[in-house]
Write a protein that holds these residues in place. Structure first.
Motif, short mmCIF file in Angstrom:
data_model
loop_
_atom_site.label_atom_id
_atom_site.label_comp_id
_atom_site.label_asym_id
_atom_site.label_seq_id
_atom_site.Cartn_x
_atom_site.Cartn_y
_atom_site.Cartn_z
N ASN A 74 41.55 -28.05 22.05
CA ASN A 74 40.09 -28.09 21.99
C ASN A 74 39.56 -26.98 21.09
O ASN A 74 38.66 -27.20 20.28
CB ASN A 74 39.48 -27.99 23.38
CG ASN A 74 37.99 -28.23 23.36
OD1 ASN A 74 37.52 -29.23 22.81
ND2 ASN A 74 37.23 -27.31 23.93
N ALA B 57 39.94 -27.89 17.51
CA ALA B 57 38.91 -28.84 17.08
C ALA B 57 37.57 -28.14 16.85
O ALA B 57 36.88 -28.41 15.86
CB ALA B 57 38.74 -29.95 18.11
N GLY C 168 38.03 -25.77 13.72
CA GLY C 168 38.37 -26.45 12.48
C GLY C 168 39.35 -25.68 11.62
O GLY C 168 39.23 -25.64 10.40
N ASP D 220 27.73 -32.03 10.37
CA ASP D 220 28.36 -33.36 10.33
C ASP D 220 28.34 -33.92 11.74
O ASP D 220 28.27 -33.15 12.72
CB ASP D 220 29.81 -33.25 9.85
CG ASP D 220 29.91 -32.86 8.38
OD1 ASP D 220 28.95 -33.12 7.63
OD2 ASP D 220 30.94 -32.29 7.98
N PRO D 221 28.42 -35.24 11.90
CA PRO D 221 28.36 -35.83 13.24
C PRO D 221 29.39 -35.24 14.22
O PRO D 221 29.06 -34.98 15.38
CB PRO D 221 28.62 -37.32 13.00
CG PRO D 221 28.13 -37.55 11.59
CD PRO D 221 28.45 -36.27 10.85
N GLU D 222 30.62 -35.01 13.78
CA GLU D 222 31.63 -34.45 14.67
C GLU D 222 31.28 -33.01 15.06
O GLU D 222 31.46 -32.62 16.21
CB GLU D 222 33.03 -34.51 14.02
CG GLU D 222 34.13 -33.91 14.88
CD GLU D 222 34.30 -34.57 16.26
OE1 GLU D 222 34.78 -33.89 17.18
OE2 GLU D 222 33.93 -35.74 16.43
N GLN D 223 30.76 -32.24 14.12
CA GLN D 223 30.33 -30.87 14.43
C GLN D 223 29.17 -30.90 15.42
O GLN D 223 29.14 -30.09 16.35
CB GLN D 223 29.90 -30.14 13.16
CG GLN D 223 31.02 -29.88 12.20
CD GLN D 223 30.53 -29.42 10.85
OE1 GLN D 223 29.44 -29.78 10.41
NE2 GLN D 223 31.33 -28.63 10.17
N LYS D 224 28.25 -31.81 15.25
CA LYS D 224 27.11 -31.93 16.16
C LYS D 224 27.61 -32.29 17.56
O LYS D 224 27.12 -31.74 18.55
CB LYS D 224 26.14 -33.00 15.64
CG LYS D 224 24.95 -33.26 16.52
CD LYS D 224 23.94 -32.13 16.46
CE LYS D 224 22.63 -32.49 17.09
NZ LYS D 224 22.56 -32.25 18.53
N HIS D 225 28.58 -33.18 17.64
CA HIS D 225 29.17 -33.56 18.93
C HIS D 225 29.79 -32.34 19.61
O HIS D 225 29.59 -32.11 20.80
CB HIS D 225 30.20 -34.67 18.72
CG HIS D 225 30.95 -35.03 19.96
ND1 HIS D 225 30.39 -35.75 20.99
CD2 HIS D 225 32.21 -34.73 20.35
CE1 HIS D 225 31.28 -35.88 21.96
NE2 HIS D 225 32.40 -35.27 21.59
N GLN D 226 30.55 -31.55 18.86
CA GLN D 226 31.18 -30.35 19.41
C GLN D 226 30.13 -29.32 19.82
O GLN D 226 30.24 -28.70 20.87
CB GLN D 226 32.15 -29.74 18.40
CG GLN D 226 33.37 -30.60 18.19
CD GLN D 226 34.20 -30.18 17.01
OE1 GLN D 226 33.74 -29.47 16.12
NE2 GLN D 226 35.45 -30.62 16.98
#
Length: 166
Positions: free
Chosen positions: A67, A70, A73, A151-157
């Protein structure tokens, strides 16, 4: 909401010069934001990668190495170097997972929590002063801009880290 600041120019029409100014402001703001922690880290022989690891281990106690990979990065090799140092220096504790023995869960020790507190207080003080000077509308706009740049993945994290602490 007033979309002007100082010059009276509308921020709805941004020229390349406006955008360059914003990019440069981010570079210089980041230098200011990291200057105080950098001095503290240097006293301990650490760098920004150590700071980021300590910060996110503090925000999500028990997080797994995967985790943390992720969130940050970075490569596994890079994170392992940082974690090895933090563990050897007694700042981070790695525990074997209860359900999956292959997992390693990370926790700050008291020493690690003290360093994290010192680092984050320096940054909170700088942000507190800047937010106070800018005012609530600017703070809300600042947060909206930062989140819109993710980015969408960064926003999710980012959202996931926020949920853990609320």
């Amino acid at each position: 909401m007033d979309n002007t600041r100082g010059s009276g120019e509308s921020l709805l029409f941004l020229t390349d010069a406006h955008l360059r100014r914003g990019i440069e402001a981010m570079f210089f703001a980041y230098r200011g934001f990291t200057a105080d922690p950098d001095r503290i880290l240097a006293d301990h022989g650490y760098g920004r990668a150590h700071h980021r690891a300590v910060h996110f281990i503090n925000r999500t106690p028990g997080t797994t190495v995967n985790n943390l990979l992720a969130i940050l990065g970075v490569t596994k090799q890079s994170l392992n170097r940082v974690l090895r140092t933090l563990i050897e220096d007694g700042l981070v504790e790695s525990r074997v997972g209860r359900r999956d023995k292959r997992e390693r869960h990370l926790f700050l020790t008291d020493k690690g929590a003290a360093l994290e507190s010192e680092l984050s207080e320096a940054q909170r003080a700088r942000m507190r002063a800047a937010f106070r000077d800018a005012g609530p509308q600017a703070v809300a706009g600042f947060r909206a801009v930062l989140e819109a740049m993710m980015d969408p993945e960064q926003k999710h994290q980012f959202d996931a880290v926020q949920e853990v602490s609320e």
